[in-house]
Design a protein around this motif. Structure first.
Motif, PDB file in Angstrom:
ATOM      1  N   TYR A  10       6.479 -71.517 155.724  1.00 52.04           N
ATOM      2  CA  TYR A  10       6.158 -72.034 154.297  1.00 52.04           C
ATOM      3  C   TYR A  10       5.506 -73.346 154.692  1.00 52.04           C
ATOM      4  O   TYR A  10       4.772 -73.784 154.117  1.00 52.04           O
ATOM      5  N   LEU A  13       2.438 -73.713 156.059  1.00 52.60           N
ATOM      6  CA  LEU A  13       1.375 -73.332 155.130  1.00 52.60           C
ATOM      7  C   LEU A  13       1.067 -74.505 154.211  1.00 52.60           C
ATOM      8  O   LEU A  13      -0.205 -74.508 153.783  1.00 52.60           O
ATOM      9  N   LEU A  17      -2.511 -76.114 153.580  1.00 52.49           N
ATOM     10  CA  LEU A  17      -3.353 -76.036 152.263  1.00 52.49           C
ATOM     11  C   LEU A  17      -3.552 -77.479 151.971  1.00 52.49           C
ATOM     12  O   LEU A  17      -4.611 -77.660 150.884  1.00 52.49           O
ATOM     13  N   CYS A  21      -7.931 -77.667 149.669  1.00 56.48           N
ATOM     14  CA  CYS A  21      -8.558 -77.483 148.218  1.00 56.48           C
ATOM     15  C   CYS A  21      -9.695 -78.076 147.961  1.00 56.48           C
ATOM     16  O   CYS A  21      -9.789 -79.086 148.400  1.00 56.48           O
ATOM     17  N   GLN A  78      -8.025 -71.567 144.822  1.00 60.90           N
ATOM     18  CA  GLN A  78      -6.810 -71.736 145.701  1.00 60.90           C
ATOM     19  C   GLN A  78      -5.594 -70.794 145.527  1.00 60.90           C
ATOM     20  O   GLN A  78      -5.421 -69.781 146.293  1.00 60.90           O
ATOM     21  N   PRO A  79      -5.156 -70.535 144.261  1.00 58.48           N
ATOM     22  CA  PRO A  79      -3.994 -69.522 144.104  1.00 58.48           C
ATOM     23  C   PRO A  79      -4.548 -68.064 144.016  1.00 58.48           C
ATOM     24  O   PRO A  79      -3.969 -67.143 144.622  1.00 58.48           O
ATOM     25  N   ASP A  81      -7.307 -66.913 145.645  1.00 53.41           N
ATOM     26  CA  ASP A  81      -7.354 -66.552 147.231  1.00 53.41           C
ATOM     27  C   ASP A  81      -6.294 -66.437 147.869  1.00 53.41           C
ATOM     28  O   ASP A  81      -6.040 -65.402 148.597  1.00 53.41           O
ATOM     29  N   ARG A  82      -5.313 -67.318 147.668  1.00 51.84           N
ATOM     30  CA  ARG A  82      -3.905 -66.914 148.457  1.00 51.84           C
ATOM     31  C   ARG A  82      -3.168 -65.694 147.664  1.00 51.84           C
ATOM     32  O   ARG A  82      -2.601 -64.790 148.502  1.00 51.84           O
ATOM     33  N   ILE A  86      -2.304 -62.374 150.101  1.00 47.44           N
ATOM     34  CA  ILE A  86      -0.743 -62.146 150.265  1.00 47.44           C
ATOM     35  C   ILE A  86      -0.771 -60.490 149.955  1.00 47.44           C
ATOM     36  O   ILE A  86       0.034 -59.992 150.801  1.00 47.44           O
ATOM     37  N   GLN A 196       5.460 -69.112 147.342  1.00 45.78           N
ATOM     38  CA  GLN A 196       4.290 -69.408 148.158  1.00 45.78           C
ATOM     39  C   GLN A 196       2.998 -69.729 147.195  1.00 45.78           C
ATOM     40  O   GLN A 196       2.330 -70.716 147.588  1.00 45.78           O
ATOM     41  N   LEU A 197       2.744 -69.215 145.883  1.00 46.82           N
ATOM     42  CA  LEU A 197       1.957 -69.728 145.078  1.00 46.82           C
ATOM     43  C   LEU A 197       2.405 -70.976 144.454  1.00 46.82           C
ATOM     44  O   LEU A 197       1.229 -71.896 144.222  1.00 46.82           O
ATOM     45  N   THR A 200       1.267 -73.435 147.144  1.00 45.37           N
ATOM     46  CA  THR A 200      -0.400 -73.596 147.200  1.00 45.37           C
ATOM     47  C   THR A 200      -0.799 -74.662 146.099  1.00 45.37           C
ATOM     48  O   THR A 200      -1.709 -75.697 146.295  1.00 45.37           O
TER      49      THR A 200
END
Length: 209
Positions: A10, A13, A17, A21, A78-79, A81-82, A86, A196-197, A200
């Motif tokens: 995490y 990650l 990130l 962005c 960003q969120p 695409d994440r 996932i 995770q979101l 991000t």
């Protein structure tokens, strides 16, 4: 936290990130129109501004006229695409956004259910912390996110799949409670998805602070 992915993954990650962005975040209070309308997000008892009383000036700051660009990032690339990566979605999910009671909400419509990401935009950091504390006090089965996992911010999670972080004058709430206990081909838990979101979005806010 009980996440299927190790904490170092995490944190790695988040570091990645920080350089990924693309959207520019404005300072809190810079107005921008939401893309569409949906139902508003519930506020703590007394309304979104109930936790804002007791400031040093004795009078509440005026409510923002619209969501800042930073707040609107929860419905950005960003969120999105994440989330798509996932859950290994074949196409990006439909979203509906709303601005009400100083809260910007983005609802992602997924095949398994809805995912809501909201940002309470407080007048200042102290007010945001009071709002965060009120949310945590009212949340069912709230558990603080501690150590390295909170990235240095006040944070908690709930057993049904929510993650809440407070940064500056923002309170970020990623609510995956309407999704199944596990989702996607990799069977990610609701809590891990919400976390995770959250990271991000926080990484983008840190970069554009």
């Amino acid at each position: 936290m009980k996440n299927p992915v190790p904490l170092p993954a995490y944190l790695a990650l988040c570091l990645l990130l920080l350089s990924g962005c693309a959207a520019a975040a404005g300072s809190p209070g810079s107005a921008g129109p939401p893309s569409s309308a949906s139902s508003s997000v519930a506020s703590p008892p007394g309304g979104a501004h109930a936790a804002h009383h007791g400031t040093e000036t004795g009078s509440p700051a005026p409510a923002p006229a619209g969501p800042s660009e930073a707040a609107r990032m929860v419905c950005g690339d960003q969120p999105m695409d994440r989330l798509t990566a996932i859950l290994e979605l074949k196409e990006k999910p439909h979203t509906v956004s709303n601005w009400a009671d100083s809260t910007f909400t983005c609802t992602y419509h997924l095949a398994e259910g809805t995912l809501r990401i909201s940002v309470q935009q407080a007048p200042d950091e102290a007010s945001a912390r009071k709002y965060f504390d009120a949310m945590q006090a009212l949340a069912k089965d709230a558990k603080p996110i501690e150590g390295l996992a909170n990235l240095g911010f006040p944070a908690y999670e709930t057993a049904d799949g929510s993650a809440v972080f407070q940064k500056d004058s923002f309170v970020l709430h990623v609510d995956a409670s309407a999704l199944p206990a596990v989702a996607g081909p990799n069977a990610i838990t609701r809590n891990a998805l919400a976390y995770q979101l959250s990271t991000t979005i926080l990484a983008c806010w840190v970069e554009h602070h």
